[in-house]
Motif scaffolding. Structure first.
Motif, PDB file in Angstrom:
ATOM      1  N   GLY B  22       0.797  -1.219   0.000  1.00 11.19           N
ATOM      2  CA  GLY B  22       0.000   0.000   0.000  1.00 11.19           C
ATOM      3  C   GLY B  22       0.828   1.266   0.000  1.00 11.19           C
ATOM      4  O   GLY B  22       0.357   2.328  -0.409  1.00 11.19           O
ATOM      5  N   THR B  23       2.065   1.177   0.477  1.00 19.26           N
ATOM      6  CA  THR B  23       2.897   2.382   0.554  1.00 19.26           C
ATOM      7  C   THR B  23       3.977   2.316  -0.513  1.00 19.26           C
ATOM      8  O   THR B  23       4.418   1.223  -0.898  1.00 19.26           O
ATOM      9  N   PRO B  24       4.418   3.460  -0.978  1.00 19.35           N
ATOM     10  CA  PRO B  24       5.472   3.448  -1.999  1.00 19.35           C
ATOM     11  C   PRO B  24       6.764   2.878  -1.435  1.00 19.35           C
ATOM     12  O   PRO B  24       7.012   2.983  -0.222  1.00 19.35           O
ATOM     13  N   PRO B  25       7.588   2.258  -2.252  1.00 17.51           N
ATOM     14  CA  PRO B  25       8.845   1.691  -1.763  1.00 17.51           C
ATOM     15  C   PRO B  25       9.747   2.786  -1.213  1.00 17.51           C
ATOM     16  O   PRO B  25       9.726   3.916  -1.682  1.00 17.51           O
ATOM     17  N   VAL B  26      10.521   2.439  -0.200  1.00 14.51           N
ATOM     18  CA  VAL B  26      11.332   3.445   0.465  1.00 14.51           C
ATOM     19  C   VAL B  26      12.664   3.629  -0.254  1.00 14.51           C
ATOM     20  O   VAL B  26      13.247   4.699  -0.254  1.00 14.51           O
ATOM     21  N   LEU B  27      13.116   2.565  -0.912  1.00 15.51           N
ATOM     22  CA  LEU B  27      14.404   2.645  -1.596  1.00 15.51           C
ATOM     23  C   LEU B  27      14.299   1.932  -2.927  1.00 15.51           C
ATOM     24  O   LEU B  27      13.751   0.833  -3.016  1.00 15.51           O
ATOM     25  N   GLU B  28      14.817   2.556  -3.944  1.00 20.46           N
ATOM     26  CA  GLU B  28      14.711   1.986  -5.269  1.00 20.46           C
ATOM     27  C   GLU B  28      15.992   2.272  -6.032  1.00 20.46           C
ATOM     28  O   GLU B  28      16.496   3.391  -5.987  1.00 20.46           O
ATOM     29  N   ASN B  46      18.910  -3.534 -10.460  1.00 19.96           N
ATOM     30  CA  ASN B  46      17.554  -3.066 -10.165  1.00 19.96           C
ATOM     31  C   ASN B  46      17.122  -3.660  -8.842  1.00 19.96           C
ATOM     32  O   ASN B  46      17.322  -4.851  -8.597  1.00 19.96           O
ATOM     33  N   PHE B  47      16.480  -2.838  -8.034  1.00 17.70           N
ATOM     34  CA  PHE B  47      16.321  -3.246  -6.648  1.00 17.70           C
ATOM     35  C   PHE B  47      15.241  -2.371  -6.040  1.00 17.70           C
ATOM     36  O   PHE B  47      15.156  -1.186  -6.326  1.00 17.70           O
ATOM     37  N   ILE B  48      14.400  -2.975  -5.243  1.00 12.65           N
ATOM     38  CA  ILE B  48      13.320  -2.184  -4.643  1.00 12.65           C
ATOM     39  C   ILE B  48      13.058  -2.729  -3.245  1.00 12.65           C
ATOM     40  O   ILE B  48      13.055  -3.936  -3.017  1.00 12.65           O
ATOM     41  N   ILE B  49      12.923  -1.808  -2.300  1.00 13.09           N
ATOM     42  CA  ILE B  49      12.750  -2.216  -0.899  1.00 13.09           C
ATOM     43  C   ILE B  49      11.486  -1.574  -0.355  1.00 13.09           C
ATOM     44  O   ILE B  49      11.307  -0.359  -0.454  1.00 13.09           O
ATOM     45  N   GLY B  50      10.594  -2.422   0.197  1.00  9.41           N
ATOM     46  CA  GLY B  50       9.350  -1.922   0.774  1.00  9.41           C
ATOM     47  C   GLY B  50       9.578  -1.211   2.091  1.00  9.41           C
ATOM     48  O   GLY B  50      10.671  -1.286   2.665  1.00  9.41           O
ATOM     49  N   LYS B  51       8.563  -0.558   2.576  1.00 11.02           N
ATOM     50  CA  LYS B  51       8.712   0.330   3.723  1.00 11.02           C
ATOM     51  C   LYS B  51       9.237  -0.390   4.969  1.00 11.02           C
ATOM     52  O   LYS B  51      10.014   0.176   5.743  1.00 11.02           O
ATOM     53  N   THR B  52       8.798  -1.625   5.197  1.00  5.30           N
ATOM     54  CA  THR B  52       9.268  -2.337   6.387  1.00  5.30           C
ATOM     55  C   THR B  52       9.875  -3.692   6.016  1.00  5.30           C
ATOM     56  O   THR B  52       9.851  -4.636   6.790  1.00  5.30           O
ATOM     57  N   GLU B  53      10.438  -3.758   4.831  1.00  5.14           N
ATOM     58  CA  GLU B  53      10.991  -5.024   4.357  1.00  5.14           C
ATOM     59  C   GLU B  53      12.365  -5.288   4.974  1.00  5.14           C
ATOM     60  O   GLU B  53      13.121  -4.372   5.265  1.00  5.14           O
ATOM     61  N   ILE B  54      12.655  -6.572   5.193  1.00  4.10           N
ATOM     62  CA  ILE B  54      14.038  -6.940   5.475  1.00  4.10           C
ATOM     63  C   ILE B  54      14.564  -7.613   4.222  1.00  4.10           C
ATOM     64  O   ILE B  54      14.108  -8.695   3.848  1.00  4.10           O
ATOM     65  N   GLY B  55      15.452  -6.952   3.549  1.00  4.47           N
ATOM     66  CA  GLY B  55      15.979  -7.457   2.287  1.00  4.47           C
ATOM     67  C   GLY B  55      17.382  -7.981   2.478  1.00  4.47           C
ATOM     68  O   GLY B  55      18.117  -7.519   3.355  1.00  4.47           O
ATOM     69  N   GLY B  56      17.772  -8.922   1.653  1.00  7.37           N
ATOM     70  CA  GLY B  56      19.118  -9.458   1.736  1.00  7.37           C
ATOM     71  C   GLY B  56      19.838  -9.284   0.419  1.00  7.37           C
ATOM     72  O   GLY B  56      19.230  -9.306  -0.652  1.00  7.37           O
ATOM     73  N   LEU B  57      21.124  -9.087   0.519  1.00  2.81           N
ATOM     74  CA  LEU B  57      21.960  -8.976  -0.668  1.00  2.81           C
ATOM     75  C   LEU B  57      23.082  -9.988  -0.463  1.00  2.81           C
ATOM     76  O   LEU B  57      23.889  -9.837   0.452  1.00  2.81           O
ATOM     77  N   ILE B  58      23.078 -11.035  -1.279  1.00  2.00           N
ATOM     78  CA  ILE B  58      24.113 -12.042  -1.092  1.00  2.00           C
ATOM     79  C   ILE B  58      24.858 -12.256  -2.392  1.00  2.00           C
ATOM     80  O   ILE B  58      24.454 -11.772  -3.457  1.00  2.00           O
ATOM     81  N   GLY B  59      25.928 -12.994  -2.298  1.00  2.00           N
ATOM     82  CA  GLY B  59      26.729 -13.256  -3.476  1.00  2.00           C
ATOM     83  C   GLY B  59      28.133 -13.629  -3.064  1.00  2.00           C
ATOM     84  O   GLY B  59      28.549 -13.338  -1.948  1.00  2.00           O
ATOM     85  N   PRO B  60      28.865 -14.274  -3.964  1.00  2.00           N
ATOM     86  CA  PRO B  60      30.229 -14.667  -3.638  1.00  2.00           C
ATOM     87  C   PRO B  60      31.111 -13.442  -3.372  1.00  2.00           C
ATOM     88  O   PRO B  60      30.736 -12.322  -3.690  1.00  2.00           O
ATOM     89  N   ASN B  61      32.286 -13.678  -2.821  1.00  2.00           N
ATOM     90  CA  ASN B  61      33.226 -12.579  -2.585  1.00  2.00           C
ATOM     91  C   ASN B  61      33.526 -11.839  -3.881  1.00  2.00           C
ATOM     92  O   ASN B  61      33.714 -12.446  -4.917  1.00  2.00           O
TER      93      ASN B  61
END
Lengths: 342, 282
Positions: B22-28, B46-61
């Motif tokens: 319902g709310t616009p994403p806080v970070l895009e 490309n990446f989008i984070i909701g207002k109260t989302e816990i997002g993860g960013l993973i990947g090899p070294n």
């Protein structure tokens, strides 16, 4: 588990400190003016005071901000010449009473402001960069000021600076009382700023600039601010110096003068106001005490620096700062603890 | 709320948890890319984070995860693409301005103000909040006392999230490693962020500390109603608390989705473990 620590409330702390400072200022002035010490000692005390202001102000840029300015004497020169020219222009020695006091105050503030202005001019480009650029730029600045003062004898057509022959017949306004008041004000203003959000921002920049900036600290602004503050008080010290000596030579404000001030700060401990004060006193009084060996003073300086760097790299006081209230609190709590045990 | 997995729903630009739809994403981040000379460190991110989302960013070294944090906080200026914080483009802004727009971060290699007391570390984070001028500080006007007192109380309150209020006067550099990591989170929270970027928050922590950290991250999200993005190699932590995960390899996103989707994604397995054929050496 909860320890009840006795604390001295803020108003009481301020009261204690104000009373002690007032006692120090007026008591010692009365003693000095009443003929308690010889004229020679009074002069040495005045030089000590001027050096304290220089060391404490440089400590803001070196100890608190963590930069390495090498042109503090340049700011002092700017302040000295500004103050000297102003005092000559208003003919301070012929003014009486309130006019005399006002002229001195105006000269001090004006010297500070002009030096601060130069501080901004130097600081804005230099402090935007990270690393050692500031050292090189301020080194150049100090030399430029000296060379310009040596070679230019008039400003905008007015015969003001008198070039290499030096600025002479400056009204001798500097007294023991003047110097002491300036020392107290310098330390007080710097202390009050450092114990505020502005001071914390400056310390945060020293500790970790990248982290400070990502915590919302305007790093460039605060770096320029601290540097300007440092320049301001160097200018004030310069003005006192002009009023103390009565004549100015451009050669006085060379690179060695900057280093002399830096040595005081490093020896006392970068980031410690108490350290700066103590080492300014020591390094001014010592050569006076060893007048016979003055040729070796610079050797002694270098030797002292090398020894301190080997045995106590953080300076004699480290980052320790003196707080009477803290000591009183400790004593209070100590008394309580022993009561409990007893 | 803690253990219930939220469904991800598609909105313009990506997927966010259902409750934030319902709310616009806080970070895009849109088509974000940066080149260092000839090396493309991040491309078309490309990446989008909701207002109260816990997002993860993973990947090899070396995949470019920290580079992305540096881009999001404007430590680096992107070569391509743009970043929107609450819909506002951050291009050309300084790092401290981005912080005041609501992005706070921690660092992979801890960057505390080591010589300053723990409390002062947190207080530095509140720079933007208290606004008295230098004149007010020098003259010790009432506004100074009031704001300093408020800031001090708030700082102690934040420290109490991790039960660190009794350490307020300890120099930050003398804290144990785990406490230093927690203090970095508190300091970041002190800036009153909308998005908290955590760069390997569990690095060097033991399993029980990690479990506690997981709880605390959730608690922070719930209490402050902020979004959290974390870079982490500890898969228990990532799979345990992240709602949306993006997997990065060689500067490009190779997969996005819920923890289950990521776990079973062949591309992700390949990036981490290598291809099946000819993998005799493994």
């Amino acid at each position: 588990m909860k320890q009840t620590v006795k604390r001295i409330p803020m108003p009481v702390r301020y009261l204690i400190n104000t009373v002690l400072i007032a006692l120090l200022v007026f008591g010692s002035t009365a003693y000095v003016n009443g003929g308690g010490v010889s004229g020679y000692i009074t002069k040495v005390l005045m030089v000590i005071g001027i050096n304290i202001i220089l060391a404490v102000s440089l400590n803001v840029a070196t100890g608190y901000l963590g930069q390495l300015p090498l042109g503090h004497a340049g700011f002092m020169a700017v302040g000295a010449y500004t103050g000297g020219i102003f005092l000559k222009a208003v003919n301070a020695s012929e003014l009486g009473g309130a006019g005399y006091a006002a002229a001195i105050a105006a000269a001090l503030v004006l010297s500070g402001l002009v030096a601060a202005f130069f501080g901004i001019i130097i600081g804005v480009p230099a402090l935007r960069l990270r690393g050692d650029y500031l050292a090189i730029i301020t080194l150049g600045f100090g030399e430029i000021i000296r060379v310009v003062l040596t070679n230019i004898d008039d400003l905008l057509g007015f015969k003001l600076t008198y070039g290499a022959s030096g600025l002479k017949r400056i009204p001798k306004i500097t007294s023991y009382f003047n110097v002491l008041v300036c020392v107290v004000l310098t330390c007080l203003v710097i202390h009050l700023i450092m114990k505020s959000r502005h001071g914390r921002a400056i310390l945060a920049i020293r500790e970790n600039e990248i982290a400070a900036e990502s915590c919302g600290v305007r790093t460039t602004y605060y770096k320029v601010m601290a540097f300007t503050l440092s320049a301001f008080f160097a200018g004030v010290a310069g003005c006192l110096y002009a009023g103390y000596l009565g004549s100015l030579q451009p050669t006085t404000f060379g690179f060695m003068k900057s280093i002399e001030i830096l040595v005081m700060v490093v020896l006392g401990g970068m980031g410690s106001m108490l350290g700066s004060i103590l080492s300014a006193i020591t390094l001014t009084a010592l050569p006076e005490a060893l007048r016979a060996f003055e040729d070796y003073r610079m050797v002694a300086y270098s030797l002292v620096l090398v020894l301190v760097m080997i045995f106590k790299p953080t300076g004699l006081m480290g980052q320790y700062d003196f707080s009477l209230s803290r000591i009183l609190e400790k004593l209070l709590n100590l008394g309580k603890k022993s009561k409990k045990e007893g | 709320m803690a253990d219930k997995k939220e469904k991800l729903v598609a909105v313009e630009g990506g997927v966010i948890p259902e409750r934030d739809a319902g709310t616009p994403p806080v970070l895009e981040a849109r088509h974000l890319g940066i080149d260092f000379g000839g090396l493309t460190a991040v491309d078309d991110f490309n990446f989008i984070i909701g207002k109260t989302e816990i997002g993860g960013l993973i990947g090899p070294n070396g995949a470019g995860k920290t580079t992305i944090f540096n881009l999001l906080t404007n430590v680096y200026q992107p070569t391509r693409g743009k970043i929107l914080v609450n819909g506002v483009d951050t291009r050309g802004k300084k790092t401290y301005e981005v912080n005041r727009m609501g992005i706070a971060r921690t660092f992979q290699n801890i960057r505390l103000f080591k010589a300053l007391p723990v409390l002062d570390n947190v207080l530095v984070g509140m720079q933007g909040a208290s606004g008295y001028h230098m004149g007010a500080a020098v003259l010790r006007l009432p506004v100074y006392w009031k704001q300093e007192k408020d800031a001090r109380e708030k700082a102690l309150e934040l420290l109490s999230i991790f039960g660190m209020e009794h350490l307020a006067d300890t120099p930050a550099g003398s804290l144990p490693y785990g406490a230093q990591r927690r203090l970095e989170i508190v300091r970041a929270l002190a800036t009153d962020p909308k998005v908290l970027l955590l760069d390997e928050p569990a690095a060097g922590m033991n399993p029980s500390e990690t479990a506690e950290l997981m709880e605390n991250i959730r608690k922070i999200r719930d209490e402050f109603e902020i979004a959290v993005v974390l870079i982490e190699h500890d898969m228990n932590l990532v799979m345990g608390i992240c709602e949306g995960i993006a997997v990065l390899n060689y500067g490009q996103i190779i997969a996005k989705g819920t923890p289950e989707e990521i776990r079973n994604n062949p591309l992700v397995i390949e990036a981490y473990l290598g291809r099946k054929e000819g993998a005799a050496g493994c």
